[in-house]
Design an enzyme around this catalytic site. Structure first.
Site, PDB file in Angstrom:
ATOM      1  N   LYS A 177       0.826  -1.219   0.000  1.00 48.15           N
ATOM      2  CA  LYS A 177       0.000   0.000   0.000  1.00 48.15           C
ATOM      3  C   LYS A 177       0.856   1.263   0.000  1.00 48.15           C
ATOM      4  O   LYS A 177       0.662   2.154  -0.823  1.00 48.15           O
ATOM      5  CB  LYS A 177      -0.915   0.012   1.231  1.00 48.15           C
ATOM      6  CG  LYS A 177      -1.535   1.374   1.510  1.00 48.15           C
ATOM      7  CD  LYS A 177      -2.448   1.373   2.713  1.00 48.15           C
ATOM      8  CE  LYS A 177      -1.966   2.005   3.970  1.00 48.15           C
ATOM      9  NZ  LYS A 177      -1.745   3.404   4.106  1.00 48.15           N
ATOM     10  N   ASN A 178       1.789   1.354   0.941  1.00 49.50           N
ATOM     11  CA  ASN A 178       2.492   2.626   1.103  1.00 49.50           C
ATOM     12  C   ASN A 178       3.506   2.889  -0.017  1.00 49.50           C
ATOM     13  O   ASN A 178       3.982   4.009  -0.167  1.00 49.50           O
ATOM     14  CB  ASN A 178       3.120   2.727   2.497  1.00 49.50           C
ATOM     15  CG  ASN A 178       2.031   2.943   3.555  1.00 49.50           C
ATOM     16  OD1 ASN A 178       0.899   3.314   3.233  1.00 49.50           O
ATOM     17  ND2 ASN A 178       2.361   2.691   4.812  1.00 49.50           N
ATOM     18  N   CYS A 212      -5.092   8.251   9.005  1.00 46.69           N
ATOM     19  CA  CYS A 212      -5.413   7.733  10.338  1.00 46.69           C
ATOM     20  C   CYS A 212      -5.071   8.768  11.394  1.00 46.69           C
ATOM     21  O   CYS A 212      -4.104   9.505  11.268  1.00 46.69           O
ATOM     22  CB  CYS A 212      -4.609   6.463  10.619  1.00 46.69           C
ATOM     23  SG  CYS A 212      -5.077   5.077   9.587  1.00 46.69           S
ATOM     24  N   ARG A 242       0.093  15.153  12.990  1.00 50.35           N
ATOM     25  CA  ARG A 242       0.790  14.681  11.784  1.00 50.35           C
ATOM     26  C   ARG A 242       1.237  15.897  10.971  1.00 50.35           C
ATOM     27  O   ARG A 242       0.698  16.174   9.891  1.00 50.35           O
ATOM     28  CB  ARG A 242      -0.120  13.751  10.963  1.00 50.35           C
ATOM     29  CG  ARG A 242      -0.460  12.474  11.712  1.00 50.35           C
ATOM     30  CD  ARG A 242      -1.181  11.453  10.855  1.00 50.35           C
ATOM     31  NE  ARG A 242      -0.297  10.793   9.905  1.00 50.35           N
ATOM     32  CZ  ARG A 242      -0.656   9.729   9.170  1.00 50.35           C
ATOM     33  NH1 ARG A 242      -1.862   9.215   9.302  1.00 50.35           N
ATOM     34  NH2 ARG A 242       0.198   9.182   8.327  1.00 50.35           N
ATOM     35  N   ASP A 252       3.607   0.502  12.160  1.00 44.38           N
ATOM     36  CA  ASP A 252       2.373   0.024  11.529  1.00 44.38           C
ATOM     37  C   ASP A 252       2.059  -1.423  11.907  1.00 44.38           C
ATOM     38  O   ASP A 252       1.027  -1.971  11.481  1.00 44.38           O
ATOM     39  CB  ASP A 252       2.448   0.174  10.001  1.00 44.38           C
ATOM     40  CG  ASP A 252       2.440   1.643   9.592  1.00 44.38           C
ATOM     41  OD1 ASP A 252       2.115   2.492  10.434  1.00 44.38           O
ATOM     42  OD2 ASP A 252       2.773   1.937   8.429  1.00 44.38           O
ATOM     43  N   ARG A 290      -9.184   0.150   3.590  1.00 43.97           N
ATOM     44  CA  ARG A 290      -8.261   1.116   2.978  1.00 43.97           C
ATOM     45  C   ARG A 290      -6.927   0.459   2.660  1.00 43.97           C
ATOM     46  O   ARG A 290      -6.206   0.925   1.774  1.00 43.97           O
ATOM     47  CB  ARG A 290      -7.988   2.275   3.948  1.00 43.97           C
ATOM     48  CG  ARG A 290      -9.133   3.233   4.141  1.00 43.97           C
ATOM     49  CD  ARG A 290      -8.697   4.352   5.070  1.00 43.97           C
ATOM     50  NE  ARG A 290      -7.317   4.712   4.750  1.00 43.97           N
ATOM     51  CZ  ARG A 290      -6.382   4.992   5.664  1.00 43.97           C
ATOM     52  NH1 ARG A 290      -6.673   4.979   6.931  1.00 43.97           N
ATOM     53  NH2 ARG A 290      -5.165   5.305   5.282  1.00 43.97           N
TER      54      ARG A 290
END
Ligand code: EPZ
Length: 431
Positions: free
Chosen positions: A22-23, A117, A122, A308, A400
């Site tokens: 994903k990232n 999230c 952030r 994560d 997601r």
């Protein structure tokens, strides 16, 4: 409303295939904005964050074609519109990569502040510091990040020392620097596998990036990137999540399509807890029969134990013998899930960034709420290990970042299913 229903207690047996990362995908897809021509991107995970980022590119005028289930072709040669839609951008953290990419290509970007999230503050000050070092003027107003190179010129190379190791800032500065004039040097850069993947993608299209995967990255700006084909790496965190699931539920599972090196930090911890792990070329075979032993875990940037994976390892520690100390080394507030675990009988005390977990004989199923992506995955793991029925809502968070998680777990013997409850609405996607 969509929920997951899990009846815990089944050990897992079989094979799980890991999807693309994903990232990496959410950075590589916006990176196609830098390319003159079509980028064929393979091993793309089918998750809602990817759907969103592709939708944003379509809105900007990119030609996006689905080739097959895991391959898309993105051609941004004829982008006209540079207004990124607020409603889409605010739902996903990775929309900040559009700033680096648009600034690099057009010398101008206006992108709504990103969502993502809720893990505490952030900030994006390090991204901005990088763009400024390359000659951009940047300010944040009316919910937008507004960046431009004075006089409509190209960015110019600069030297950036990151105050803290930031994945997003490292990738965003890399994107901006790719088409800048001259050399950009990023010091104290993040070293995550997806940083290397983005650099490999850009280099395969003609960029000149060296040192990705170390803490100094040098980017020699080029005038143009050309189209090509690239395959995204397997997802380190998805693999780690299934490893944690096998640890918590027991059984024997082959986790396929992984890069075992990326999983060393997770493998080492699970082995310390008593999980038997055999490394193969592109797979790991996990076996857990006996009891789990307590361990201490501290999250940190790669190659440390990933933040994560923090909620998922917490779920495993809840059913390990003894008292474990878990320390969050990246985010200010990543323990919001703890109250939900307590509903299941977990014994956890949190003080700031430290959680002390006293293992219990068993958790008990309960109705719980997935408050973010990884916390949601951890709740599934807790549900698999628990006695009785667990019902998780807020599963849009999980979708997601995890492709067909229910199907993948059911195929290895988990009693898990998706249910749709009429009359109750899912909250709007927080992204
Ligand atoms: C990326 O977020 C990931 N998201 C996160 O994964 C992951 O938790 C995080 O990296 C750390 O590995 C994506 O890739 C889309 P950071 P990012 O910049 O880039 C501080 C998931 O579950 N910081 O590395 O936003 C920041 O507050 C998600 O998949 C600043 O102070 O994280 C944090 O404490 C959740 N100023 C630390 O640095 C900045 O300008 C690391 O953040 C940037 C960051």
């Amino acid at each position: 409303m969509t929920k997951y229903q899990i009846r815990g207690g089944n050990p897992l047996h079989g094979t799980i295939q890991i999807s693309g990362a994903k990232n990496a995908a959410v950075a590589i897809i916006p990176a196609a904005l830098l390319v003159d021509g079509a980028c064929r991107i393979e091993n793309v995970p089918q998750i809602s964050d990817v759907t969103l980022i592709l939708q944003i590119l379509r809105e900007l005028g990119a030609d996006v074609r689905t080739i097959n289930r895991t391959t898309v072709e993105v051609d941004c040669s004829h982008i006209r519109n540079r207004q990124v839609p607020y409603e889409l951008a605010r739902r996903i953290r990775a929309s900040y990569y559009l700033v680096g990419a648009l600034l690099s290509r057009f010398g101008w970007a206006e992108v709504p502040l990103p969502g993502g999230c809720d893990l505490g503050g952030r900030p994006i000050d390090q991204h901005i510091k990088g763009f400024v070092a390359m000659g951009a003027e940047v300010d944040v107003r009316s919910g937008l990040i507004c960046a431009r190179v004075p006089g409509g010129a190209r960015l110019s190379g600069g030297q950036v020392y990151l105050d803290m190791v930031s994945v997003g800032a490292t990738m965003n500065i890399m994107l901006a620097a790719t088409l800048a004039q001259g050399m950009t040097i990023i010091e104290n850069a993040a070293k995550e596998p997806h940083i290397v993947d983005l650099a490999n993608f850009l280099n395969s299209m003609g960029a000149d990036i060296r040192g990705a995967g170390t803490d100094v990255i040098k980017i020699h700006g080029v005038t143009r990137l050309r189209g090509g084909t690239y395959s995204i790496i397997p997802d380190q965190i998805e693999a780690g999540t299934y490893m944690a699931a096998v640890a918590a539920a027991g059984g024997e599972v082959l986790i396929k399509n992984v890069i075992p090196k990326h999983l060393d930090c997770i493998t080492a911890k699970l082995a310390e807890m008593g999980v038997d792990i055999e490394e193969q070329d592109d797979a790991l075979l996990l076996r857990r029969e006996g009891p789990l032993t307590r361990v201490n875990v501290k999250t940190m940037p790669y190659p440390g134990f990933p933040t994560d994976m923090q909620p998922q390892i917490a779920a495993v520690l809840c059913v390990a013998r003894g008292t474990s100390v878990l320390t969050e080394g990246v985010w200010d507030n990543r323990y919001r899930y703890v109250d939900e675990f307590r509903r299941m009988g977990a014994q956890i005390q949190v003080d700031g960034k430290v959680a002390v977990i006293e293992g219990v004989d068993h958790l008990t199923g309960a109705p719980i709420h997935a408050c973010d992506l990884r916390a949601g995955a951890a709740m599934i793991i807790a549900g698999l290990a628990a006695q009785g029925l667990t019902e998780i809502d807020g599963v849009y968070h999980i979708e997601r970042g995890y492709e067909t998680i229910v199907e993948k777990l059911a195929a290895v013997g988990a009693d898990i299913r998706t249910i749709h409850v009429p009359g109750e609405e899912d909250q709007s996607q927080a992204g």
